[in-house]
Design a protein around this motif. Sequence first.
Motif: not given
Lengths: 498, 166
Positions: A160, A170-171, A435
């Motif tokens: 991330t 991204s998370l 991710p």
Amino acid sequence: MNDILSNVVLGLSVALSWQGLLYCAFGVVMGMIVGVLPGLGALAAISILFPVTYHIEPGFALIMIAGIYYGTSYGGKITAILMNVPGETDAAVICLDGYPMARQGRAGVALLLTTLAAFGGAAIGIVITIIFSPAISKVALAFGSPEYFALMTLGLFATTAMSDSAASKSLGMAAFGIVLGLVGVDVDSGADRFTFGLLTLKDGISLVVVAMGVFGVAELIMSYNSKMLPVNSVTMRSMLPTRDDLRRIVSPILRGTGVGAFFGALPGTGATVSTFIAYGLERGVAKDKSRFGKGAVEGLTAPEAAANSASITSFIPTLMLGVPGSASMALILSLLIVHGIAPGPRLILDHPQVVWGLIMSFWVGNLILVILNIPLIGVWVRLLRIPTSYMYPMIMMFISIGTYSIRLNVVDVGLVVLSGLFGIWARRAGFPLGPLLLGYVLGPLLEEHFRRTLVLSGGDPAAFISSKLAMVVYAIILFLSVWKIMARMRNRKLVALS
Amino acid sequence: MEEAGFGSRYWPSVLILGVGLAVVTYAYMTLRMGSISRPGPGAFPLVLGLFMTATGVVSTLTIAWKSRAGELPARVVQPDEEEQERFDLKVALFVILALGVFALFVENFGLAPAIFAQIFITASIGNKLSWTARLLLAAGAAAAATLMFAVLLSVPVPIVKWPFGR
């Protein structure tokens, strides 16, 4: 020393068997093809060919998929030098000094020097892997569930922090990947999760289907209209470097290799980041900085060496700890899981022929790549002239049969279409897909260690930070998060100013 | 250039928040939580959902706070704008059609006809190839696919099949 020797011999016996040579050659050739084609990346290639590996012995399957992975990095530099279009993300830096060299009529020299740098980087990377792998697995044998939970969380956060997108995006994608990985029957309790009563979802959503959709189908659709520029042919004679070139590239290759080997073994960073750092380092130590960007051989060879040593050393955490550092490594890890081989520190003890066979196949693969890139360079330049109208239908063929052959179920073909559309939407909306894949693969492992930590400690949440290693890892996660937020803020200000 | 309204700036965070809440609700309503020393199938999804919800909330609040302070640019800059321009709806529809035809054909007519039809459709995108080239490419792909998957890798799939009146 004796240990190393016997491991090397064991590995060579696998890598030099006829199947070992065959699958290695097939893998690196596929990697080169995908590397040369702009728009299609290593992830697309690995996911498209993943179903083929179901029908091969796991050791050879691993050799083939690894070959695709490091083969793309050799292929990506060709279009970067000849057309200023990186065929692969790690080749973006190669454009900076490679394309100017091509414009000065030194394209052949640039191709030769990058091949030498790539081989040099890979060779040292392999030696590092041979020496350090057993030691790392020995240390890791002492790790318990809290340590693994921490390391896997770090893997997710580091990816991330390194991505260009906003941390929340991204998370969010990593967490969504974990949710996708939860779909199906829970092995522990037998409860259905996120199946919504649908029978096909009971087995879960296949990772290959998701990867094939978000990378294969999406990249195919997005790059179908990309224009191929006309390129001149490259002869062997034009590759002859000057003595000055050869003298200049030795230390950049060594420095680049060092940078690559270090960042490759860390989670989240990998080959692409190491190329930028290696380029920056060369510029930093150079006496005459003005030569950079105008065809400096140092700026060409250091990143190439970095990319290739990183792509080798990134196998160390993946195989020895079972903690993949990038989305490609997550796919490689899942290949082992599909074949019923548990990744982790016991892997090298329980399946030495798989691990050492793979490591020694790196030698074979890189030697084949040198042959493909020096005497056979003309073939690849000619490949660039084949219109996409011929090339892309072939890729379609692999996607559809590959998907169907996983479970012989047409529902999976539909799921590939859906994931492909999701992949296109995510790209356009700025949600990163790496991710997602990493979350998917790490999710089940993360949950297992989460539960085990709680069960073994009798329900004490403090168990997660009970060991020194876990505490250090969480400190790194905290540092990365703060650093990422600061970096984003600076970027925002720059955008606002411009 | 459009001005960024409330939606385009907030929606990614709100989306993450929404998915997080959905996961929490699903886990809470349908899965057993167990106890802290014996976590059930719902415990991990619950923690994950809460994490997503928190990420969404923090990111929404950060944006709100920054836009009040006037620190945000008028328009959110996407990193891959070049990528966006290359999306072609016609290509996408052809690719989806080709995959759909493959799915329909493979179990009813067999592998070779399915690949033939699919490659023919894919090769027709943009009318760049002549009819002969399309037919040859499709036939070659069907032969190659049969050899590689049905013969070499022995994937258990019929090569040619007649679905009507067996």
